[in-house]
Design an enzyme around this catalytic site. Sequence first.
Site, PDB file in Angstrom:
ATOM      1  N   CYS A 185       2.644 -17.436   6.706  1.00 29.61           N
ATOM      2  CA  CYS A 185       3.595 -18.394   7.232  1.00 29.61           C
ATOM      3  C   CYS A 185       5.023 -18.005   6.839  1.00 29.61           C
ATOM      4  CB  CYS A 185       3.236 -19.772   6.700  1.00 29.61           C
ATOM      5  SG  CYS A 185       3.970 -21.051   7.684  1.00 29.61           S
ATOM      6  N   GLU A 186       5.409 -16.839   7.283  1.00 23.95           N
ATOM      7  CA  GLU A 186       6.746 -16.269   7.072  1.00 23.95           C
ATOM      8  C   GLU A 186       6.912 -15.249   8.189  1.00 23.95           C
ATOM      9  OE1 GLU A 186       9.161 -16.168   4.473  1.00 23.95           O
ATOM     10  OE2 GLU A 186       8.168 -17.471   3.025  1.00 23.95           O
ATOM     11  N   ARG A 190       6.385  -3.428   1.958  1.00 26.43           N
ATOM     12  CA  ARG A 190       7.435  -2.419   2.117  1.00 26.43           C
ATOM     13  C   ARG A 190       8.225  -2.559   3.430  1.00 26.43           C
ATOM     14  NH1 ARG A 190       7.301   2.403   2.185  1.00 26.43           N
ATOM     15  NH2 ARG A 190       8.929   2.821   0.672  1.00 26.43           N
ATOM     16  N   GLU A 200       8.162  12.615 -13.069  1.00 24.19           N
ATOM     17  CA  GLU A 200       7.342  11.395 -12.979  1.00 24.19           C
ATOM     18  C   GLU A 200       7.111  11.001 -11.521  1.00 24.19           C
ATOM     19  OE1 GLU A 200      10.052   8.755 -14.834  1.00 24.19           O
ATOM     20  OE2 GLU A 200       9.752   9.560 -16.838  1.00 24.19           O
ATOM     21  N   GLY A 232      10.600  10.333  -7.659  1.00 22.88           N
ATOM     22  CA  GLY A 232      11.391  10.089  -6.461  1.00 22.88           C
ATOM     23  C   GLY A 232      11.236  11.102  -5.357  1.00 22.88           C
TER      24      GLY A 232
HETATM   25  N1  LLP Z   1      10.016   7.118 -12.825  1.00 18.19           N
HETATM   26  C1  LLP Z   1      10.712   5.974 -12.924  1.00 18.19           C
HETATM   27  C2  LLP Z   1      11.430   5.686 -14.158  1.00 18.19           C
HETATM   28  C3  LLP Z   1      10.740   5.079 -11.853  1.00 18.19           C
HETATM   29  O1  LLP Z   1      11.438   3.958 -11.944  1.00 18.19           O
HETATM   30  C4  LLP Z   1      10.015   5.371 -10.672  1.00 18.19           C
HETATM   31  C5  LLP Z   1      10.005   4.452  -9.559  1.00 18.19           C
HETATM   32  C6  LLP Z   1       9.282   6.571 -10.621  1.00 18.19           C
HETATM   33  C7  LLP Z   1       9.315   7.428 -11.710  1.00 18.19           C
HETATM   34  C8  LLP Z   1       8.459   6.978  -9.428  1.00 18.19           C
HETATM   35  O2  LLP Z   1       9.209   7.059  -8.263  1.00 18.19           O
HETATM   36  P1  LLP Z   1       8.506   7.638  -6.943  1.00 18.19           P
HETATM   37  O3  LLP Z   1       8.127   9.066  -7.220  1.00 18.19           O
HETATM   38  O4  LLP Z   1       7.310   6.799  -6.675  1.00 18.19           O
HETATM   39  O5  LLP Z   1       9.524   7.502  -5.864  1.00 18.19           O
HETATM   40  N2  LLP Z   1       8.690   0.128  -4.539  1.00 18.19           N
HETATM   41  C9  LLP Z   1       9.626   1.085  -3.999  1.00 18.19           C
HETATM   42  C10 LLP Z   1       9.850   2.237  -4.909  1.00 18.19           C
HETATM   43  C11 LLP Z   1      10.395   1.789  -6.255  1.00 18.19           C
HETATM   44  C12 LLP Z   1      10.272   2.832  -7.253  1.00 18.19           C
HETATM   45  C13 LLP Z   1      10.574   2.293  -8.610  1.00 18.19           C
HETATM   46  N3  LLP Z   1      10.587   3.316  -9.588  1.00 18.19           N
HETATM   47  C14 LLP Z   1       9.097   1.569  -2.648  1.00 18.19           C
HETATM   48  O6  LLP Z   1       8.013   1.149  -2.269  1.00 18.19           O
HETATM   49  O7  LLP Z   1       9.782   2.334  -1.958  1.00 18.19           O
END
Ligand code: LLP
Length: 403
Positions: A330-331, A300, A261, A222
């Site tokens: 088409c959206e 996104r 992560e 995150g």
């Molecule tokens: N660990 C777990 C358990 C997760 O669910 C996620 C992301 C991550 C790590 C990695 O998070 P990151 O470092 O990438 O923020 N599609 C959305 C983001 C959804 C993330 C889902 N889980 C977007 O494009 O903003």
Amino acid sequence: MSEQLTNEELIQVAREFGTPVYVYNADKIEQQYHKLRGAFGSERVKIFYAAKALTNLSVLRFIKKLGANVDCSSINEVKLALQAGFEPSRILYTSNGIHFTEIEEALQLGVFVNIDSLFNLQKLGAQYGNKYPVGVRLRPNIMAGGNLKISTGHDKSKFGIPVEQLDQLLEIVKKYNIRIRNLHIHTGSDIKDAAVFVKGIEVLFDIIPHFPYLQSVDLGGGFKVAYKEGDPVIDVEALAQKVLTEFDAHETARRLEIWFEPGKFMVSEAGYLITSVNLIKETSATTFVSVNSGFNHLIRPMFYDAYHRISNITNPSGPVKAYSVVGNICETDTFAWERPLPEVREGDLLVFYNAGAYGYEMASTFNSRFRPAEVIVYKGNAQLIRKRDTLDDLTRNQVVVDL
Ligand code: LLP
């Protein structure tokens, strides 16, 4: 080694491989990994790249070569990680909402699993007793992240075992003598404030004494990166310092490993989506620029109202005007409304930045349009790592019947 690919490099990729095309700058991925490693220094911190951000095999192989581990969110991601050469001991599977059979499959492959429900933990105990050490994903009831859709640790979130159910969790663990090796939390994406992680640590430290077999604490991903100029980002140096201090302050006898992560942090800024301009449409409301893409390629902006920087790399010094950049599906697939851009002409190349994480990965074949090709650039050398779809890809699994 360049932090950003230049307009000339991007134009060259578009010429060679066509558009729309995703381009990844491997030098940048390398830099981001080294930045994290440098910040956390300590041996006790392990980095698991969150593969869900971008699973292309060449990217996974590169990240493995850098020395990272990998975090997966489905059994297929686990299989891709194995294909990319990660040893099972370097693969983590943080499951959510999955059927127990998928957990069994991962365990049998020798992969470590974070279980996110009492339901599946009970099944594990009943069927396997203490055969497999596992982790548990907890829901710490912390609100964090860029928007509600990407907040995963709050008290209405589906993710993890709510901390208030600790007694039930311990009952299952005790009944089957399950060895809990890891406690996991992930509170959201786009977290800019290190204090969120400290809050998480505090929740975990109240719970840790109940788990004698614990070897690690997993604080999820995150880490926020910049999507626009001046965007607040997470300061990983400060984060590392805060987290390590917090652990030193709480720890008594046990020295636990600390896991992270990161997905976006590793690959977001390394990625570009290059599109070409199909047409310009003047209306009384705005001037539309339609590119050969849409939310079928980069969802996104439409799904999260996410801001992606856009530039016109083939006319960078043209007179600036406001354009609404839309796709050709088409959206209502508006990438940006009234965005100032140097004059846009038919055939100009418009680039979307921060397209490395959750870009190609969330793409679809909606409107029966092809998903883009993917190209990686490393030390100035551009290579195709996924071909553009063809009509065969759209029909491959169809079974045509006469009715
Ligand atoms: N660990 C777990 C358990 C997760 O669910 C996620 C992301 C991550 C790590 C990695 O998070 P990151 O470092 O990438 O923020 N599609 C959305 C983001 C959804 C993330 C889902 N889980 C977007 O494009 O903003």
